[in-house]
Write an enzyme that holds these catalytic residues in place. Sequence first.
Site, PDB file in Angstrom:
ATOM      1  N   ARG A 217      -6.503 -53.500   0.098  1.00  0.00           N
ATOM      2  CA  ARG A 217      -6.685 -53.503   1.551  1.00  0.00           C
ATOM      3  C   ARG A 217      -7.069 -54.856   2.106  1.00  0.00           C
ATOM      4  NH1 ARG A 217      -8.844 -48.935  -0.187  1.00  0.00           N
ATOM      5  NH2 ARG A 217      -7.910 -46.998   0.572  1.00  0.00           N
TER       6      ARG A 217
ATOM      7  N   GLU B 262      18.631 -59.758 -13.591  1.00  0.00           N
ATOM      8  CA  GLU B 262      17.912 -58.602 -14.145  1.00  0.00           C
ATOM      9  C   GLU B 262      18.774 -57.350 -13.960  1.00  0.00           C
ATOM     10  OE1 GLU B 262      14.312 -57.657 -12.049  1.00  0.00           O
ATOM     11  OE2 GLU B 262      13.628 -56.199 -13.545  1.00  0.00           O
TER      12      GLU B 262
ATOM     13  N   ASP C 196       5.538 -59.274 -17.039  1.00  0.00           N
ATOM     14  CA  ASP C 196       6.052 -58.817 -15.738  1.00  0.00           C
ATOM     15  C   ASP C 196       5.026 -57.946 -15.001  1.00  0.00           C
ATOM     16  OD1 ASP C 196       7.927 -58.772 -13.709  1.00  0.00           O
ATOM     17  OD2 ASP C 196       9.253 -57.323 -14.657  1.00  0.00           O
TER      18      ASP C 196
HETATM   19 ZN   LIG Z   1       9.132 -59.999 -12.024  1.00  0.00          ZN
END
Ligand SMILES: [Zn+2]
Length: 342
Positions: A70, A209, A286
């Site tokens: 937030r 990707e 990742d």
């Molecule tokens: Zn990434």
Amino acid sequence: MDPIEQWIRRLPKAELHLHLEGTITPSTLVELSSLGDAAPITLSQAEALYSYADFTGFLQAFKAVVTELRGPAEYELAAWRMLQALAAQGVRHAEVFLSVGVIFRLRPEEDQRDPHLFARIFSALERARLRGERELGITLYWIFDAVRHFTVDEAARVFRLAAQMRRDHPSIVAIGLGGDERQTGSTPYRALYAQAAAAGLRLTNHAGETTGPEAIREALSIGSERLGHVLSAIRDPALLDELKLRQIPLELNPTSNVRTGVCPSLQHHPIRRYFDHGLLVTLNSDDPAFFGATVEDEYRLAHQHHGFTREELRTLAANSFRASFLPEAEKLRWLDQIGSCS
Ligand SMILES: [Zn+2]
């Protein structure tokens, strides 16, 4: 832990492809929720959120996590927990994507009301970064990431902020583009990448990707210096030769590729072939909290599934520093330590 796992932990490593939002584990999510929710979620609820069965479930979980971020306190906590987890794996330097585009997109009213919202969030992130340096001996650089399937104007705002803020915050080293490659390639961002480079920022990009080798060529054509995923380069021998000749650093994420279904199994991942071809390969996690493998796990999996020897793992660790945006003297210092890690 067997001896090779202990050695992998000791080996100094840099992580170069890591999204802050993707490092938030179920237990950190519970902490974040307790900071701001009237009825905070429980650990079992958080764990249920992460045990999705498909890509839609993954997106829902990711959205729920980002919603808990937030404001400054939440970002600081998330960054600190990330740094603790990295340090515990022997990661000594990290270059982390911050989804700046998402912050603005998720909170349009707040963004309108409070022109300093992002500056306050970034100050909190910097507090965590400096604490990590002081207490854990880990260094951290930020990469301001825009979402390619939002608008070019939104990316322009993210990159402009990076250029302005890096004057006071040299920890902002680079920009990047994530999001859905199938919707937008790199060409629309050519001018923005040129402007960012002129402002002294380094250029990263997600490429190949979910798309073919042409997307990788396109990413290179706009000046991208370091590429994430690069999975489809294996289908284009001429491209592999170019990546080798130019020693373009590749941020590979094998477990992520298997979990999102773009690669059928770890055995099918081209990391071994890239490495043997002489490409500048690095191993990264990742979104480790979502895909269930940390960067330390990735080294172990490369050993188990692709037969990387201790000396080859040492090369991967050395590559991670070579491909980093650290100053040359720092790189040499780490390369020396990696060479003598026994
Ligand atoms: Zn990434």
